[in-house]
Design a protein around this motif. Structure first.
Motif, PDB file in Angstrom:
ATOM      1  N   THR A   1      34.551  21.939  39.407  1.00  0.00           N
ATOM      2  CA  THR A   1      34.294  21.367  40.731  1.00  0.00           C
ATOM      3  C   THR A   1      35.200  22.028  41.766  1.00  0.00           C
ATOM      4  O   THR A   1      36.409  22.175  41.546  1.00  0.00           O
ATOM      5  CB  THR A   1      34.558  19.854  40.677  1.00  0.00           C
ATOM      6  OG1 THR A   1      33.712  19.286  39.663  1.00  0.00           O
ATOM      7  CG2 THR A   1      34.257  19.199  42.016  1.00  0.00           C
TER       8      THR A   1
ATOM      9  N   SER B   1      38.204  19.351  35.829  1.00  0.00           N
ATOM     10  CA  SER B   1      36.741  19.454  35.785  1.00  0.00           C
ATOM     11  C   SER B   1      36.227  20.658  34.988  1.00  0.00           C
ATOM     12  O   SER B   1      35.019  20.868  34.913  1.00  0.00           O
ATOM     13  CB  SER B   1      36.201  19.557  37.211  1.00  0.00           C
ATOM     14  OG  SER B   1      36.534  20.823  37.767  1.00  0.00           O
TER      15      SER B   1
ATOM     16  N   SER C   1      27.597  13.940  37.198  1.00  0.00           N
ATOM     17  CA  SER C   1      28.433  14.852  36.402  1.00  0.00           C
ATOM     18  C   SER C   1      27.656  15.747  35.449  1.00  0.00           C
ATOM     19  O   SER C   1      28.263  16.515  34.698  1.00  0.00           O
ATOM     20  CB  SER C   1      29.435  14.024  35.585  1.00  0.00           C
ATOM     21  OG  SER C   1      28.750  13.328  34.542  1.00  0.00           O
TER      22      SER C   1
END
Lengths: 345, 345, 345, 345
Positions: free
Chosen positions: D248, D171, C171
């Motif tokens: 993402t 994200s 991440s």
């Protein structure tokens, strides 16, 4: 619509001409040239133009551009301009030359500072284009030498005092400071961010090539030959010329009278602003505009006049004044396309 | 180890004193004061000190600091300093005062520029601390007035020419430019980033309070009363003073002779560097150091001497010179703690 | 005294090495090389050195410098360094290489980002020189690859979190900003003052060559292969790297616990400073110093860790860390010559 | 001519509104207010206006301004605006509010970030004014909440991806950088030149008040509640917002397809420019203009979308967008008065 070409449009001055001309209601830009970037849209080289113009740099000959345009801006380096100028002249088109090549009326003086002149025959046809001083000459001209940035600030700053014989011509000292765009877009160590940022220096002390141009015009204003001390400095800012000028007073005058004299001299001039007595200009307040802001003070302790004069070197010191000259040449209202208010902060 | 206190340590000058003193091999800083930040570690106010010193700002009286320290740096604003100075004087401790309060030898002159003086009796005991000119006086003194930043640059720049009668004292013009740290850390509109960045202006034209200080020292050097035109400007950089000085030559001299005369005058002086003939200093090359860099030129066309003199206003123009004075006062080698090479870029 | 040579000393990194080494009590600089400036005193090219060193740039071969020096700093551009490295290696001297040529342990990875490697045989002998992580390896080495500036900030910033399995390695996103000195002193349009000043841009989005170096070291710390998103940006300042790093937390932790974990990880490390909980670093507070300042926060709303890590790219990101490595290599106390307090403002 | 009043015109945003409105062909500015500067010509406070407008700051009540003007720009600080808004609303005049007071549709969210709301009854009448997304709502409205500067850059940058479900809403990370004019003209230490220049820092990490505004709009675009990590930073430049956004990907897409999707989304929008694939914006290229420039990249290595979005915070991030909203409200062509080409350099 007047058709305009910019010959040598890839530098900061050339792109500034385009930026202003694209918002000028009376003209259409039909050609921009650059050898290095030929074939590239200007929006690829200067993304400020993305979506605003399809213009592509051409590697065109002077004759080709003269055929396309009614007015040509020459935005070439010194000594390049005089090589192509005669072709434009013979084409009968109107020309505003932003280089130094035709600013000096005396070819001998030119040659003592720059080397041989390639086109002396055009010098007598040229008008020195400060509209505030030579508006009528410009109106009748076909070839205008656009003044240098330092000279513009100093000439406009001293004209009222010299014309009124307020100061001793032998005593004039101009301490000038320029933003870095004046050094152009050619890569060189001295123009790198890390060399200019958080730095300040004088350069070409006692021998900068704008000296004879300044002296030529100040001498005309004074009505006699005069020399000045002129020291340029490099400021860590993008745009701007700021001149602090010192001269000995020839007579007693109050700050208020002085201010009024300057106000009167430039009465009706849209692009010269005289600061209120006791206040002085800041280069930030002319950024992106065509103004010359001037503040004056009497230093009674030393019997000197102190003049502070500031412009944006790319506008009133280059592209803006060039368009102002074009407006006079072509009969547009003089401020057309030049109504910008300075960008602050 | 000599014990040092900094009275008024929360401004840029105070913290710069601490920055240098923490790396001085002969001293220990025992007290730093600030009313506003009393109780706070200086590392909370200036995170450059994180991990390097446990010092905490005290709201201490002058007497308390005098009791703790052998040498006191007064880094207070003008007019505050003279209120506490007598207490330090009477304590018998050595003092370097960074304010303007004791720089003028003539109280009447002080009062005409600043208003009433609160401690005229200390003026005659004070030595004006430019070690390059008054080293022996400083060595014998107990109370030193640390010079102003503009004056330091102008005095060091003109001293060789004035002492050698090279220039007409009545003709001296100093066009000076200062970095913004000179305006201090007090919040005010004129010091905001957006007002200073991409900007340049003159301020206090014809009436800056450093004028009498400069004239006092130049008059001593010239051996006669003299006045100057002094115009300060604000540069969009953090640190630095840059003075361009113009004066009429009284005799013929070549650039080479001039350079040599300057070299000779400052022979053996560690903190004054004379540029090679034909080269000039840049404020970036003294940043963070205690140097004064000087370049000189003869402008034969106008019969003028042009002097360019530059320092870091927080170092040679304030904290660095204060420590240089302390070194002389206390018998340390004069460059102790001042060996920094300028930070470039 | 240890004798030091700087091979390729004319860039900003080379001169910064010299600036620091001249104030290092245990070394003497015996050679500085530059092809372009051969024969010129460095004080002519970088006037900060005027009066401080007589060193003259040499156009010397690697062998000549190896003969003169005990330790060599290689401050050459990428791909130049590996051409001369073997000569220094075979001379038996100690080397700190500031280029990227030997930072990647896997030659295949190097070649996929940079092209063919000229000296793969030296790669296994090389130690990656972040003393905070590999101090003992450096102490035993003879050839140290000095880390990149971006990697140093990101590796030091993430090491405690990765080592403690606090964050999901998949991440990690590093949004980094660099001062312009990182672009070097080669003249190019993109480094000109007028292009960088008042500007900000991302560059090499998704393909900067520091990416594999960062991933190599972060993978070691995480104990598994990992990839990151790394976006460099250009800041209009001279010096500094500032990385803002985002990663998803694998466990619940308070801001206070997080701060303590970071404090513990770097306990005893002189050059890493962890900000108090709730405060964050500023690149201005490490300027000119060898510190890496780190602030951390838990963003409970999104379950992410936010890490801010800043260094001076020319010091901890280049010359300072190189000297720190030299100190370890040669047995000096690790902070020798690196005691500078940041210059602020 | 539409009559316009600017209520609270003494800050950078207020004066920027005036700068643009003075060049707008369809409006006349009839009132500018400021308590502090009441009675002073704006040209005394902002000399850019010297010679261009006789407007004088008034200390007028909301009712007085509502009586004079057809459209009112509220350029007050947060929490001040909601106190006067109802008076303008009840007057029946059109309002563009540049504060944050009416941007959040959910009063409870507002109160959790800002404290009690003084005028909740007006919230449902308010339209959030990003014309590119809500043009028809604005056209029908009478009270427009002008978006924040950070939100504008992030919303316009992510809208095409979110609307097309290209990215995982959970994200999204926005790393944003702002020029210093965003901090306003109130004197405070953190906005001083010497604190901002040569500096860079993150601030309000994890708790900036623009977060709920961004999340509100991104949630609407995504069609579900979402949270983001948003970190603002302070850039040492006058103007500009630059957001680097990471998310993402939910599906495979090429860089070229991505570019086309963004081009399509903003087809016909005059003020949003999508960079060619592989190129990214620079804040310098929107300076002084109303453009939002956006560049996008697929980071295939990490399966992330990287979006770079930049505006001038005082123009598209405040005054320019306010005028764009006014144009929609009043039926002017949307770009009237907003044709400025960015000032570069």
């Amino acid at each position: 619509m007047i058709k305009v070409g910019i010959y040598g449009a890839s530098g900061y001055t050339g792109q500034e001409c385009l930026r202003l001309l694209l918002r000028h209601s009376g003209v259409e830009v039909v050609a921009i040239t650059s050898r290095r970037y030929a074939g590239l849209p200007i929006a690829d080289v200067y993304p400020v133009f993305a979506g605003l113009t399809p213009l592509v740099f051409m590697d065109a000959s002077p004759q080709e551009v003269a055929d396309l345009a009614d007015v040509i801006f020459l935005a070439l380096p010194h000594s390049e301009s005089m090589k192509v100028a005669p072709i434009f002249w013979e084409s009968g088109k109107k020309v505003v030359d932003l280089s130094a090549d035709f600013r000096l009326r005396d070819v001998a003086v030119y040659e003592s500072w720059y080397g041989q002149h390639a086109c002396p025959q055009l010098v007598p046809q040229t008008v020195y284009g400060i509209p505030e001083l030579y508006r009528e000459d410009v109106a009748k001209a076909r070839f205008v030498a656009n003044p240098g940035c330092y000279p513009t600030s100093i000439i406009l700053g001293t004209a009222p005092a010299l014309k009124n014989k307020l100061i001793d011509p032998a005593s004039v000292i101009a301490d000038s400071k320029s933003g870095t765009s004046g050094a152009g877009r050619e890569p060189q160590v001295g123009s790198l961010f890390c060399e200019v940022n958080e730095a300040f220096k004088a350069y070409k002390v006692g021998n900068h090539r704008h000296t004879p141009e300044i002296e030529q015009e100040l001498s005309r204003l004074a009505g006699r030959e005069m020399k000045i001390s002129f020291t340029p400095h490099l400021l860590p800012i993008d745009r701007g010329i700021f001149s602090t000028i010192y001269a000995t007073l020839t007579q007693s005058i109050s700050g208020k009278e002085l201010s009024e004299l300057y106000q009167d001299f430039y009465k009706g001039e849209r692009f010269v602003r005289i600061c209120k007595a006791g206040t002085f200009p800041n280069v930030a307040f002319v950024r992106g505009s065509n103004f010359c802001d001037i503040g004056v003070a009497v230093d009674a302790r030393t019997n000197r006049l102190i003049i502070v004069s500031t412009i944006d070197n790319l506008v009133k010191g280059a592209a803006g004044q060039a368009i102002q000259n074009m407006n006079v040449l072509c009969g547009f209202p003089e401020h057309t396309g030049l109504e910008m208010i300075a960008l602050f902060p």
